[in-house]
Scaffold this active site. Structure first.
Site, mmCIF file in Angstrom:
data_model
loop_
_atom_site.group_PDB
_atom_site.id
_atom_site.type_symbol
_atom_site.label_atom_id
_atom_site.label_comp_id
_atom_site.label_asym_id
_atom_site.label_seq_id
_atom_site.Cartn_x
_atom_site.Cartn_y
_atom_site.Cartn_z
ATOM 1 N N ARG A 17 -2.568 5.095 52.436
ATOM 2 C CA ARG A 17 -3.620 5.831 52.133
ATOM 3 C C ARG A 17 -3.468 6.913 50.922
ATOM 4 N NH1 ARG A 17 -6.606 8.056 56.579
ATOM 5 N NH2 ARG A 17 -4.650 7.776 58.064
ATOM 6 N N ASN A 377 4.922 47.697 14.654
ATOM 7 C CA ASN A 377 3.894 47.312 14.793
ATOM 8 C C ASN A 377 3.603 46.199 13.897
ATOM 9 O OD1 ASN A 377 0.941 46.745 14.405
ATOM 10 N ND2 ASN A 377 0.438 48.896 14.834
ATOM 11 N N ASN A 386 10.921 30.607 12.135
ATOM 12 C CA ASN A 386 12.254 30.323 12.699
ATOM 13 C C ASN A 386 12.827 29.055 12.687
ATOM 14 O OD1 ASN A 386 10.192 29.472 14.662
ATOM 15 N ND2 ASN A 386 11.741 30.012 16.536
#
Ligand code: UD1
Ligand code: CA
Length: 456
Positions: A17, A377, A386
Site C-alpha cells: 500500500r 561594504n 570565480n
C-alpha cells in the site's frame, strides 16, 4: 535487562500500500529510514545480537543501512511473521531472551521496551498490547475468564465475538530464545491467510506453562505502523510534535509546533524564537537569543548568540557568527563562515567564503570563493567571477574596502585594505590599498542626437 538479549527486527514485507519502488522500511521519517529509527531504539537496549530480517527489495535494504553490528537475515519468500523470525533463530544466542520488533513501527520508546523486558525476566513471555477503540485489522488478545492470556487470534481468523475484543497485539514481544526454536518448528499455516503466524506461539507457551505477561505503551503512537504514505505523514507529524514539545518545555519559543520540522538534531540555547514552517536538517545549533523567521531551511549550521535570520533564507553547511542579520531571501551555501555583526541581505548568495566582522552584502550579489575582511561594504549587484569554465579562483577583499554597486571582481584578484572600487567596475587586476580604482567607459553626451523615427 536479560543477560543475553537478542533483538530481531522483521522488515521483509513489501508494503504494497505504499505504491512505491522503495522498500517500505527505507522510507524516511524525519529524514531517516523507518528501519533506522527502530535500530536506534534497539541499540539503546544494548543487545548481544541485532538481526534484521529483510526480503522485499533484495539487497537494497542492507546496502542502504549502516551498521557493523547488524546481522542481515534474508527471507526470500514472505510466508508470515513466524517464518520470518524462524530465519533469524540460527543467528541468535541459544539462551536468553529474544525481542521482536517491526521495521515499520518507528516510534516505540526505549523505556516501553525496557518495561517489557523486565516483565519477561529470563524465562517468561511478554507481549506489548494496546486497547484500541477501533481494533480492526489487528490480532486480538484472547483471555481466560480469570484474565490470563490464552492465545492471539488474527482478525481474519476471528469469530464475531472475538472481533469485539479491543485489546490488540502490537506485534512486539519477548520470548525465551530456546523456546522459540521449538515453538516456531511446530507452526502450521492452516489459517485464513495461509501464513506461519508468530502469534500462534502464544497458545504454545500457555500449554507448556510458560507465563505470558502483557504491558501497554505510554502512548498509542508508539505502536503505530506504517502501511501507507498517509500513515507515514501522520507519524511524521507525531514525531515532529514530540520534538517541538521537548524543545518548548526547555524554553524554546516555537510559534506553531504543528508547523515545525527537524530532520536531524536541533540544539537551542535560551530565548530562541522559531517562526512557522522552518526546516532544520542534519545538525543545527542555535545559541541564545537567536531568532529564525518564517520559511527558513537550515542544514548543518551553527548560529551564534543574538543573530536574526529573516524569512525565506536557505543556509547549508555554514557557521554564522553572533548578532548577524541575514535575509529575507538569503542563500548561504557550504563552506561559508560569517563573523559577528555581518549583514547578508535579500537575493544574496554566498558560497565557500569567509565574511569578516561588521561586513555587509545587502542586496542582489554573488560572493563565491572569497575572503572578505572586516567592515567591508559590498554594493548591490556585485559579483565575484570565480569560475573560468574550468577552474575556480579566490577573491580577496581586505578590511574596510568599499565596493561600488554592480562591480565584477574577476578572480584571482585582491582588493587592498581600505580601497574603494567605483560602481560598475570590472576589476581584473589587484586594486591597491587605500586608493579609488575604477574601470568604466567615461561618460559622454552626443548633443543634438535625435532618436530614429519610424519610416512612413
Ligand atoms: C501482525 C500480527 C498481528 C498484529 C499486527 C500488528 C501476526 C501473524 N500478526 O499482523 O497480530 O496485530 O502485526 O501490526 O504476526 N514480516 C516479515 N516477513 C513476513 C511477514 C511479515 O518480515 O513473512 C514483517 C513485515 O515486514 C512487518 C511485520 O512483519 O514489519 C508485520 O507484518 P504484517 O504483514 O504487517 O503483519 P500483520 O498481518 O499486520
Ligand atoms: Ca501490519
Amino acid at each position: 535487562m536479560p543477560p543475553s538479549l537478542s533483538v530481531v527486527i522483521l522488515a521483509a514485507g513489501k508494503g504494497t500500500r505504499m505504491y512505491s519502488d522503495l522498500p517500505k522500511v527505507l522510507h524516511p521519517l524525519a529524514g531517516r529510514a523507518l528501519l533506522d529509527h527502530v535500530l536506534t531504539t534497539a541499540r539503546g537496549l544494548k543487545p548481544k545480537r541485532l538481526c534484521v530480517v529483510y526480503g522485499y527489495g533484495g539487497d537494497t535494504v542492507p546496502n542502504s543501512i549502516a551498521g557493523e553490528d547488524i546481522t542481515w537475515v534474508p527471507q526470500a519468500e514472505q510466508l508470515g511473521t513466524g517464518h520470518a523470525l524462524q530465519q533469524a533463530l540460527p543467528h541468535l544466542n541459544a539462551t536468553g531472551q529474544t525481542l521482536v520488533l517491526y521495521g515499520d513501527v518507528p516510534l516505540t520508546r526505549e523505556d516501553t521496551l525496557v518495561r517489557l523486558l523486565d516483565l519477561a525476566g529470563s524465562d517468561k513471555m511478554a507481549l506489548l498490547t494496546a486497547e484500541f477503540p477501533d481494533p480492526a485489522g489487528y490480532g486480538r488478545i484472547v483471555r481466560s475468564a480469570d484474565g490470563r492470556v490464552e492465545r492471539i487470534v488474527e482478525q481474519k481468523d476471528a469469530t464475531d465475538a472475538e472481533r469485539q475484543i479491543r485489546e490488540i497485539n502490537t506485534g512486539i514481544l519477548v520470548a525465551p530464545s530456546a523456546k522459540l526454536v521449538s515453538w516456531l518448528g511446530q507452526l502450521k499455516n492452516d489459517n485464513a491467510q495461509g501464513e506461519y503466524y508468530l502469534t500462534d506461539t502464544i497458545a504454545m507457551a500457555v500449554s507448556e506453562g510458560v507465563p505470558v505477561k502483557t504491558s501497554h505503551p505510554h502512548a498509542a503512537w508508539e505502536v503505530l505502523g506504517v502501511n501507507s504514505k498517509l500513515q507515514l505523514a501522520e507519524l511524521e507529524r507525531i514525531y515532529q510534535r514530540n520534538y517541538a514539545e521537548q524543545l518548548a518545555n526547555r524554553g524554546v519559543m516555537i510559534l506553531d509546533p504543528a508547523r515545525f520540522d527537524v530532520r536531524g538534531e536541533l540544539d537551542c540555547g535560551r530565548d530562541v524564537v522559531i517562526d512557522v514552517n522552518c526546516v532544520f536538517e542534519g545538525k543545527v545549533a542555535l545559541a541564545n537569543n537567536v531568532s529564525i523567521g518564517a520559511h527558513c531551511v537550515l542544514k548543518n549550521v551553527t548560529v551564534a548568540e543574538g543573530t536574526k535570520i529573516q524569512p525565506f533564507s536557505h543556509i547549508e553547511d555554514a557557521q554564522i557568527g553572533g548578532n548577524c542579520r541575514i535575509g529575507p531571501f538569503s542563500r548561504i551555501r557550504p563552506g561559508t563562515t560569517l563573523a559577528t555583526d555581518s549583514h547578508i541581505g535579500n537575493f544574496v548568495e554566498i558560497k565557500n567564503s569567509q565574511i569578516g566582522a561588521g561586513s555587509k552584502v545587502n542586496h542582489l550579489s554573488y560572493v563565491g570563493d572569497a575572503t572578505v575582511g572586516s567592515k567591508v561594504n559590498i554594493g548591490a549587484g556585485t559579483i565575484t567571477c570565480n569560475y573560468d569554465g574550468a577552474n575556480k579562483y579566490r577573491t580577496v577583499i581586505e578590511d574596510e574596502v568599499f565596493i561600488g554597486s554592480a562591480t565584477q571582481l574577476v578572480a584571482p584578484v585582491t582588493v587592498g585594505k581600505g580601497a574603494t572600487i567605483g560602481a560598475g567596475s570590472t576589476i581584473t587586476r589587484d586594486a591597491p590599498a587605500g586608493e579609488l580604482t575604477i574601470s568604466r567607459v567615461k561618460q559622454f553626451t552626443i548633443t543634438g542626437w535625435t532618436r530614429p523615427a519610424k519610416k512612413k
